[in-house]
Design a protein around this motif. Structure first.
Motif, PDB file in Angstrom:
ATOM      1  N   LEU A 111     -31.528   6.091  64.659  1.00  0.00           N
ATOM      2  CA  LEU A 111     -30.106   5.753  64.710  1.00  0.00           C
ATOM      3  C   LEU A 111     -29.913   4.239  64.647  1.00  0.00           C
ATOM      4  N   ARG A 112     -30.721   3.490  65.390  1.00  0.00           N
ATOM      5  CA  ARG A 112     -30.633   2.020  65.336  1.00  0.00           C
ATOM      6  C   ARG A 112     -30.871   1.525  63.915  1.00  0.00           C
ATOM      7  N   THR A 113     -31.881   2.082  63.246  1.00  0.00           N
ATOM      8  CA  THR A 113     -32.195   1.692  61.869  1.00  0.00           C
ATOM      9  C   THR A 113     -31.030   2.008  60.940  1.00  0.00           C
ATOM     10  N   LEU A 114     -30.447   3.189  61.089  1.00  0.00           N
ATOM     11  CA  LEU A 114     -29.311   3.580  60.249  1.00  0.00           C
ATOM     12  C   LEU A 114     -28.108   2.661  60.472  1.00  0.00           C
ATOM     13  N   ARG A 115     -27.856   2.273  61.716  1.00  0.00           N
ATOM     14  CA  ARG A 115     -26.699   1.431  62.023  1.00  0.00           C
ATOM     15  C   ARG A 115     -26.886  -0.011  61.552  1.00  0.00           C
ATOM     16  N   ARG A 116     -28.130  -0.458  61.431  1.00  0.00           N
ATOM     17  CA  ARG A 116     -28.390  -1.831  60.980  1.00  0.00           C
ATOM     18  C   ARG A 116     -28.411  -1.958  59.455  1.00  0.00           C
ATOM     19  N   LYS A 121     -24.763   2.325  57.586  1.00  0.00           N
ATOM     20  CA  LYS A 121     -24.128   2.000  58.874  1.00  0.00           C
ATOM     21  C   LYS A 121     -22.824   2.740  59.135  1.00  0.00           C
ATOM     22  N   ASP A 122     -22.145   3.187  58.094  1.00  0.00           N
ATOM     23  CA  ASP A 122     -20.857   3.855  58.282  1.00  0.00           C
ATOM     24  C   ASP A 122     -20.924   5.377  58.195  1.00  0.00           C
ATOM     25  N   ILE A 123     -22.118   5.938  58.080  1.00  0.00           N
ATOM     26  CA  ILE A 123     -22.258   7.400  58.028  1.00  0.00           C
ATOM     27  C   ILE A 123     -22.159   7.940  59.459  1.00  0.00           C
ATOM     28  N   ALA A 177     -15.282   3.280  63.143  1.00  0.00           N
ATOM     29  CA  ALA A 177     -14.700   2.744  61.908  1.00  0.00           C
ATOM     30  C   ALA A 177     -13.246   3.171  61.775  1.00  0.00           C
ATOM     31  N   ALA A 178     -12.948   4.419  62.142  1.00  0.00           N
ATOM     32  CA  ALA A 178     -11.564   4.906  62.067  1.00  0.00           C
ATOM     33  C   ALA A 178     -10.675   4.158  63.054  1.00  0.00           C
ATOM     34  N   THR A 179     -11.182   3.900  64.259  1.00  0.00           N
ATOM     35  CA  THR A 179     -10.419   3.159  65.261  1.00  0.00           C
ATOM     36  C   THR A 179     -10.161   1.740  64.795  1.00  0.00           C
ATOM     37  N   ALA A 180     -11.170   1.092  64.230  1.00  0.00           N
ATOM     38  CA  ALA A 180     -11.011  -0.278  63.737  1.00  0.00           C
ATOM     39  C   ALA A 180      -9.996  -0.325  62.606  1.00  0.00           C
ATOM     40  N   GLN A 181     -10.006   0.690  61.735  1.00  0.00           N
ATOM     41  CA  GLN A 181      -9.072   0.731  60.614  1.00  0.00           C
ATOM     42  C   GLN A 181      -7.637   0.893  61.125  1.00  0.00           C
TER      43      GLN A 181
END
Length: 190
Positions: A111-116, A121-123, A177-181
């Motif tokens: 998960l850390r690798t995917l987020r970096r 990162k957005d999946i 991402a939805a909250t930030a948008q």
């Protein structure tokens, strides 16, 4: 009274004044079950939504594949975190189901690798674990998981978790991402 006698007495009872509307409802009512298990229609992702399943258990992979395929999802599968990361980078699925306990790299490291990674990162990622510890759920959320499911899980739970992540276009999106948008839109409108 034996089980057979109890069942016979239940089925022999006269119908209630409010007769069930469908044959399935009649059977459910005679067995003392609620007439309809689904209270509201489920919101499905758009047809062709891709889901990556990363789990070392062929049974879990097969169960999720069957559930998701029956609802029109395209499934991708990996038995290790390393293989899952490679598939995610190459094919960018719409959602990932990621087990925590995997051979080699564990789900948290994956998960850390995917987020970096800018490609992944957005999946949205739903973490899966058979462990009863709430600390796993807390830790997974802290490092970027969008949701958490404990094994064993039901079809209802799988689709409820996905439904929470659907945007207006019926595409799974990260909650962060939805909250930030939404926040960016409300600031620009102010």
């Amino acid at each position: 009274m034996g089980l057979f006698d109890q069942l016979k007495s239940i089925l022999a009872k006269s119908p209630s004044p409010q007769a069930p509307s469908a044959p399935a409802d009649a059977i459910s009512a005679s067995l003392g079950q609620p007439p309809e298990r689904r209270v509201r229609d489920r919101q499905n992702a758009r047809p062709g939504t891709s889901a990556l399943i990363v789990d070392d258990s062929p049974t879990i992979v097969a169960a999720l594949r069957k559930m998701l395929n029956s609802a029109g999802y395209v499934t991708l599968e990996a038995l290790t975190a390393e293989e899952g990361i490679e598939i995610a980078r190459d094919l960018t699925p719409d959602i990932i189901f990621l087990d925590i306990v995997l051979p080699g790299m564990n789900g948290f490291a994956a998960l850390r690798t995917l987020r970096r990674d800018p490609l992944t990162k957005d999946i949205p990622v739903i973490m899966i674990s058979g462990n009863e510890q709430a600390t796993e759920q807390f830790f997974g959320t802290r490092i970027g998981a969008d949701d958490f499911m404990k094994k064993p899980f039901s079809r209802l739970e799988v689709f409820a978790r996905i439904e929470r992540l659907l945007d207006a276009d019926m595409v799974p999106r990260r909650l962060a991402a939805a909250t930030a948008q939404v926040e960016a839109t409300s600031v620009s409108n102010a």
